[in-house]
Design an enzyme around this catalytic site. Structure first.
Site: not given
Length: 460
Positions: A383-386, A424
């Site tokens: 999720n957060d890394v994209v 996050a």
């Protein structure tokens, strides 16, 4: 009387130190990591054997008994721990190392009158205690024994400052007085400082703090080497301290943040929040069969693994899906973000376990320019890394973090258990874009259904 003379002791210590250096070198790549671990383990065994052969000991049965008990606890735990829980194990082992260094320093205080040795003792006491207590909190956060959100309360910065000032004062007093009582006070203050240091850190930042505390433990061990007059402890501790510092800086850079911002960002609302709120905004969802058709007509597919893949233990199914697509002439790669999962190399290890070829694992800097040529980006549990908010939303907890540019792909498919945000605690706007479709469910189960549909697919 000892069994070997000082010359042989020095040579064996040198050999062990070389093993430690070669072990770190081997950990640079998944191809050589296993060999590096074995070399490091051999170096540690050689160091322990050298101590027994070169130092006169009066309590050998007690020492051997403690080693047997420790090994009896550690070996089964290390063998049975799940890959998803490896960061917690690292935190525990790291904390034990810091605590052991602190206890050794405390015991040595009563046997020295040298002020410089006392300086090393109080340093080891304080830093080792901080590492032990901080590691216990990181373990609790990752194991969800406590909230993963930053824990902040009015007066926390003041309390932290007061504890550190008191610790410095106690340390100076111990150096000049050698008081055991003040040393115990310093130990308690170090424990309090470790707790207060980690409480404000949000869930997504905890792995970075583990790396930082690992560096602290290395420094404590190096200082204990000065206390005991053991050169190998100084070398080993320095290696751990240096490598932990480098890793901490690299992980922070991968998230586009400073170490200070990670530790103290919650004081100004800048740390990850770890929200668990579920969005009710409409999204375009799909079935495994529809996703299989999308993949089957593609020429280039990039799979983005995340922590959800690790939790579901879906790496073998993902590898099978990649093979099935490649059998149809489709080009498939895996895009690896530096902080995907909960520790560096997490995804690399998972996929290596599933026999995914190393050349198919591409790091962020290499793969990002290729998303624009991809027909489908298949995001599995990430999720957060994209999340494009890292580039577009100033003030976001992840703003400035380098991300995988999946938004550049022609089609994006998210495999998610729910609409719950990542660590996050913010929504991913990419999930609501026209080119994005979501397949809900356990990552492994969803991948299995997609794989079956791909194998049954007959394209005209």
């Amino acid at each position: 009387m000892t069994l070997i003379d000082p010359v042989w002791t020095s040579l064996l210590y040198l050999a062990a130190a070389v093993c430690f250096i070669l072990a770190l070198k081997g950990l640079n790549s998944p191809r050589t990591a296993r060999r590096g671990n074995l070399v490091g383990a051999f170096g540690a065994a050689l160091a322990v054997a050298t101590v027994f052969l070169s130092v006169k000991m009066d309590n050998v049965p007690w020492i051997l008994g403690a080693m047997v008990i420790g090994s009896g606890v550690a070996a089964p735990v290390a063998r049975q721990v799940k890959m998803t829980q490896m960061p917690q194990l690292v935190a525990l082992f790291n904390g034990v190392g810091g605590g052991a260094a602190a206890l050794v320093a405390l015991l040595e205080l009563a046997h020295t009158e040298d002020h410089w040795v006392r300086v090393a003792i109080v340093f080891t006491l304080l830093v080792g205690a901080v590492s032990f207590a901080g590691s216990a909190i990181t373990f609790s956060k990752l194991q969800e024994l406590m909230t993963t959100r930053p824990v902040v309360f009015p007066g926390l910065p003041t309390l932290m400052g007061a504890v550190l000032l008191a610790a410095v004062g106690a340390a100076v007093a111990v150096v000049f007085s050698g008081s055991i009582a003040l040393a115990f006070l310093l130990l308690v203050l170090g424990l309090a400082a470790g707790v207060l240091l980690v409480l404000p850190v949000g869930g997504a930042d905890v792995p970075i703090v583990i790396s930082l505390l690992n560096a602290f433990t290395g420094l404590a061990v190096a200082a204990s080497g000065l206390v005991l007059g053991n050169v190998l402890l100084v070398v080993a501790g320095t290696l751990v301290g240096a490598s932990g510092t480098i890793l901490t800086r690299a992980m922070a850079a991968a998230m586009g943040r400073s170490v200070a911002g990670i530790l103290f960002g919650a004081f100004k609302g800048g740390s990850t929040a770890g929200s668990t709120a579920v969005s009710d905004r409409p999204v375009r969802s799909s079935s495994p069969e529809d996703v299989a058709v999308l993949l089957g007509y593609a020429q280039r597919v990039i799979i983005v693994p995340g922590y959800g893949l690790a939790v579901a233990q879906g790496q073998h199914t993902a590898a099978e899906l990649a093979l099935a697509l490649e059998a149809r002439g489709i080009d498939v790669d895996f895009a690896i973000h530096p902080v995907a999962g909960r520790m560096p190399g997490h995804m690399n290890v998972l996929l290596a376990e599933a026999n995914v070829p190393y050349e198919s694992l591409k790091e962020m800097g290499e793969i990002n320019s290729e998303f624009r040529t991809a027909d489908v980006a298949l995001v599995v549990g990430a999720n957060d890394v994209v999340n494009p908010a890292a580039k577009t939303t100033a003030g976001s907890p992840i703003y400035g973090m380098p991300i995988l540019e999946v938004a550049d792909a022609r089609q994006v498919v998210f495999l998610k258990r729910s609409m719950r945000p990542g660590f996050a605690g913010i929504e991913n706007e990419l999930m609501y874009e026209p080119q994005t479709t979501l397949l809900f469910g356990d990552a492994k189960e969803s991948l299995t259904k997609v794989l079956s549909a791909v194998k049954a697919l007959k394209l005209s």
